[in-house]
Design an enzyme around this catalytic site. Structure first.
Site, PDB file in Angstrom:
ATOM      1  N   HIS A 140       0.846  -1.194   0.000  1.00 23.66           N
ATOM      2  CA  HIS A 140       0.000   0.000   0.000  1.00 23.66           C
ATOM      3  C   HIS A 140       0.879   1.239   0.000  1.00 23.66           C
ATOM      4  O   HIS A 140       1.844   1.329   0.757  1.00 23.66           O
ATOM      5  CB  HIS A 140      -0.920   0.011   1.220  1.00 23.66           C
ATOM      6  CG  HIS A 140      -2.080  -0.925   1.073  1.00 23.66           C
ATOM      7  ND1 HIS A 140      -2.675  -1.175  -0.137  1.00 23.66           N
ATOM      8  CD2 HIS A 140      -2.746  -1.666   1.979  1.00 23.66           C
ATOM      9  CE1 HIS A 140      -3.658  -2.034   0.041  1.00 23.66           C
ATOM     10  NE2 HIS A 140      -3.722  -2.351   1.317  1.00 23.66           N
ATOM     11  N   LYS A 565     -14.011   4.460   6.544  1.00 24.62           N
ATOM     12  CA  LYS A 565     -14.399   5.491   5.571  1.00 24.62           C
ATOM     13  C   LYS A 565     -15.899   5.489   5.343  1.00 24.62           C
ATOM     14  O   LYS A 565     -16.511   6.528   5.105  1.00 24.62           O
ATOM     15  CB  LYS A 565     -13.652   5.266   4.257  1.00 24.62           C
ATOM     16  CG  LYS A 565     -13.839   6.385   3.237  1.00 24.62           C
ATOM     17  CD  LYS A 565     -12.739   6.364   2.196  1.00 24.62           C
ATOM     18  CE  LYS A 565     -12.789   5.113   1.373  1.00 24.62           C
ATOM     19  NZ  LYS A 565     -13.937   5.072   0.435  1.00 24.62           N
TER      20      LYS A 565
END
Length: 893
Positions: A140, A565
């Site tokens: 990532h 999120k």
């Protein structure tokens, strides 16, 4: 006697001065004066010697274009050096604590906890058999530094260690510091911003660096500490099994990254095999020097038998080593083993077919030494190598494949349509029935090698599974034996991967299953429907056979990033806690062992925070001992860049998991009191509503774009993956990393606390909240993590960014954000009973040291973001400001 000759303040002061000298030597006096003026103005305000930040604002406003770049480089470089100084201080504290016998959270401490609780040696052995800690390195894109910059920093780190830990003469000390100065000067004159986007293979090489160096080096030390701790408390200590393993997604995670191809994965597998065999060859060279015993004085039937067996595989090699090392039996054995390891990556015959063959020979060597009365030699020289072979095999770190479930559904639909089967038109039940029958039958349904008549996306998926079978044959199933399915929502999403693996020959049920199929549950709907999804799978004939073939263990990945999120910090944490309990119960109902794979990011909002505390806070019924978790980006560099810190981190993880497993077995797991659950339900829902109300408000995306450097973050060349899954700028499409990274830059860590204040305020029983904080590890860890995110937020700095937005958007959103911050801060302080959000002296000292130096970067960033047209130099300065803030905050995404 003090173990060290320096202090963190000395390191910070002298490194900062050295950086200043390098700047003076290579930049104009005006540039140096501007940096000093900005630094002084920021410090004066923080100390209270100035009433406002006008002086800092003026320095930034008066700088010319080239001055912007110098400002950004100076403060970004300062933080890179400060991070090294603080890392060195952490090592000092570890060594001091170890010398004083006060080191907490060590493996010795875990053994002491079990022994003091009355656990017998056999019971400790059973607990250790259950424990399996698996850090999984991901690619990532949260590591903002170039490899070249990291190489300079590594050299400076090593020199600081030499200055601090070695007894040097004044002349030696002076010479060593000159080398520090030279490396700092090289660092100052090195380009900081990547000119090109890294490839997936670049990212994999970066991960492999840490695996093949610090991790490889310290693994035997961790086991040695555990062996010593057991021997100190038990007369007949249990044998320590393999409690550590390492995995990687780098070069095999395809979710949202079209640049990860089968060729990439094959290159990664090949390089990892070469890296680990090279390290083995180095170790064996050391053994050749150490095992120089005279064969006329010592003898070993086990070693002689090994050579006899090797004569069948490499007869000429056995003859050659006998000639080279006459009467040195153990050297002959090591030389034969070395040659066979060398041939693993060679075309010559006689190389080891797999790591088990190598293990058998190393065990025989160890047994031979003990047989000859050389137990101390075996313990010191062979046992560490044996641990490494057990841990790293011939693959260094096993790879997990991953892709989005939509890709599999599309590929299966197209491949079957070519065979005249309308998969797309089937209902969910029909799909499950069809896939099950297809897996259980002997004849293949589709030809994975035939990509005629399908689109490129389907060809990539089919080619991947076809290649997986080849990889198993070439590198062994252990090298790549898990497949993670992002955004799993239905049982068919899992069975589609089972079907494709079956068509490739990776599965042949019920006899063989070379793959763990891992659903990633990350949305509210998937977690809510987990019983239906998993129940359908466990009761399915094909999938049930697969689970049984995988030792009746089901791995389930939990997505922290997207859950946060979607739902906000408090609601996501509560949802994941509830989900783990529910999933554990479902697996228990079906007689299946569960292995949770925690998809944690580096930031608090993405599940970050101290890993040992997180493991101890898990619900007891979910602690099987077998746990897997991601380690990402900057957290990999921080955790595994320094071998001593790497060893400490691994020990803390093992300490937590051993203690947690013991508690899960030995202690009753009382149900969470109903009133606590009711309070959490109300708080989580209130927090989620507040969070969603903000995100769903008209104009919020525009406000986010206006007040954060999201455009710069997306263009930073941080990683090979696109920043958005769809290319659209919407919160639901934006990846969690740039979402968190962008807010962190503005010193407003919304993902780490927004909605928390409203949630806590919904519970009017202060005494109840205080009780929950004191007695409930989940609630305490959640609030402590939120406190860290709040402590890293700076509303005054955030207001500088807010000024970039149109007046109507700023007036609509910023007061809401301010009010929620203040409420969250006040509620957390009230519940925890603290006066400061930060309750650790070293962290408060670190923040106080860093804040005055982050401020100029924030002001510079705001100045540059406000410009519609930026020169190339200004663009570089803006990127450097982003990287500098990330280094200063020690956090990106």
């Amino acid at each position: 006697m003090d173990l060290h000759s320096r202090s963190v303040r000395e390191d910070v002061r002298e490194l900062g001065a050295t950086l200043g000298d390098a700047m003076r030597a290579h930049e104009s006096p005006a540039a140096y004066d501007a940096v000093e003026a900005a630094r002084t103005a920021a410090i004066d305000y923080r100390r209270g010697d100035s009433d406002d930040r006008d002086a800092l604002r003026a320095v930034v406003a008066d700088a010319d274009v080239d001055g912007y770049e110098d400002l950004a480089r100076a403060f970004a470089g300062y933080f890179e050096l400060v991070n090294l100084a603080e890392e060195r201080e952490r090592v000092r504290e570890l060594r001091r604590s170890e010398a004083e016998g006060t080191l907490a959270d060590s493996v010795r401490g875990a053994v002491d906890v079990l022994a003091d609780a009355g656990a017998s040696a056999d019971e400790v052995g059973e607990i250790l058999d259950d424990v399996h800690v698996v850090p999984t390195f991901t690619a990532h894109p949260t590591e903002a530094r170039r490899k070249t910059v990291k190489a300079h920093l590594k050299r400076i780190r090593e020199l600081l260690e030499e200055l601090d830990e070695h007894r040097l003469t004044p002349r030696e000390r002076e010479r060593t510091w000159r080398r520090v100065e030279a490396n700092v000067e090289s660092l100052w004159t090195t380009r900081r911003v990547r000119e090109r986007q890294p490839t997936p293979f670049d990212e994999a090489r970066d991960v492999q660096f840490y695996l093949a160096n610090a991790v490889y080096d310290v693994v035997p030390d961790v086991y040695a500490d555990l062996d010593d701790a057991l021997a100190a408390r038990y007369d007949d200590p249990p044998e320590v099994p393999e409690v550590l393993a390492f995995r990687s997604w780098a070069g095999s995670d395809r979710d949202g990254n079209p640049y990860v191809t089968t060729e990439t994965t094959e290159r990664v597998l090949d390089r990892q095999r070469r890296l680990v065999t090279e390290r083995y060859l180095d170790d064996l060279d050391d053994l050749l020097g150490a095992l120089s015993m005279d064969g006329t004085r010592v003898d070993s039937a086990a070693a002689a038998d090994l050579l006899d067996d090797a004569s069948d595989e490499v007869p000429r090699v056995v003859e050659q080593v006998a000639e080279r090392y006459p009467d040195e039996l153990f050297r002959q054995v090591v030389a034969v083993v070395r040659e066979r390891v060398d041939r693993v990556t060679d075309v010559q015959p006689g190389g080891y077919a797999d790591a088990d063959e190598l293990l058998a020979d190393v065990r025989a060597l160890e047994d031979g030494l003990r047989e000859a009365g050389l137990g101390k030699v075996a313990d010191e020289h062979v046992a560490p190598f044996l641990r490494r072979v057990k841990t790293f095999g011939f693959h260094l770190a096993a790879l997990d494949l991953r892709d989005h479930r939509e890709k599999h559904t599309h590929a299966v639909g197209e491949a079957l349509a070519r065979e005249g089967i309308d998969y797309d038109g089937m209902s969910e039940d029909e799909r499950v029935e069809f896939l099950t029958e297809a897996v259980l039958q002997d004849d293949p349904v589709v030809d994975l090698e035939d990509t005629e008549g399908v689109d490129d996306e389907t060809a990539r998926v089919l080619g991947r599974f076809d290649a997986l079978a080849d990889w198993h044959r070439e590198y062994g199933p252990d090298a790549i034996d898990a497949y993670c399915i992002s955004m799993t929502e239905e049982p068919s999403h899992v069975l589609e991967v089972v079907f494709l693996a079956d068509q490739a020959g990776v599965l042949s049920l019920p006899d063989h299953a070379g793959l763990d199929v891992v659903p990633l549950l990350e949305t509210r709907s998937a977690l809510s429907n987990a019983r239906e999804i998993l129940g359908t799978l466990f009761e399915n004939e094909a999938y049930g056979a697969l689970v049984e073939a995988r030792e009746s263990t089901q791995e389930i990945m939990l997505g922290y990033s997207d859950s946060n999120k979607e739902n906000g910090f408090l609601a996501a944490n509560w949802q994941l806690d509830r989900a783990q309990r529910n999933l554990a119960a479902i697996c228990e109902d079906h007689g299946v062992d569960v292995r949770f794979f925690h998809g944690r990011g580096g930031s608090i909002s993405r599940g970050g925070g101290p890993m040992n505390e997180a493991l101890l806070a898990l619900p007891k019924e979910t602690v099987t001992g077998d746990v897997k978790f991601t380690q990402q980006g900057e957290s990999i560099a921080e955790t595994y860049g320094n071998p001593r810190i790497a060893e400490r981190e691994l020990e803390q993880m093992l300490n937590a998991q051993v203690r947690a497993r013991h508690a899960a077995i030995a202690e009753d797991d009382p149900d969470v009191p109903d009133e606590w659950v009711a309070a959490m339900e109300e708080m989580a829902e209130t927090a989620r509503e507040a969070y969603r109300d903000l995100l769903d408000s008209e104009g919020f995306v525009e406000y986010f774009e206006a007040v954060t450097p999201i455009d710069v973050v997306e263009d930073l060349n941080l990683g090979s993956r696109p920043a958005s899954r769809t290319g659209e700028r919407a919160v639901e499409d934006l990846r969690a990393i740039p979402w968190v990274f962008s807010w962190t830059q503005t010193r407003c860590v919304i993902p780490g606390w927004y909605g928390l204040g409203a949630g806590l305020a919904a519970c009017e029983d202060d005494a109840l909240l205080e009780e929950m904080y004191e007695e409930w590890p989940f609630f305490r860890t959640t609030l402590d993590n939120a406190a860290l995110a709040l402590a890293r937020s700076e509303p005054e700095i955030t207001h500088e960014y807010a000024a970039l937005a149109p007046d109507d958007l700023r007036e609509r959103f910023q007061p809401r954000i301010d009010a929620e911050y203040e409420q969250a801060r006040d509620e957390v302080l009230a519940v925890t009973g603290r006066d400061d959000l930060v309750d650790r002296a070293w962290l408060r000292e670190s923040l106080d040291r860093r804040n005055p130096y982050v401020d100029p970067l924030n002001f510079l960033q705001v100045e540059l973001l406000d410009r519609k047209h930026r020169s190339p130099s200004a663009e570089r300065a803006l990127r450097l400001s982003v990287m500098g803030v990330a280094a200063g905050m020690q956090n990106t995404g």
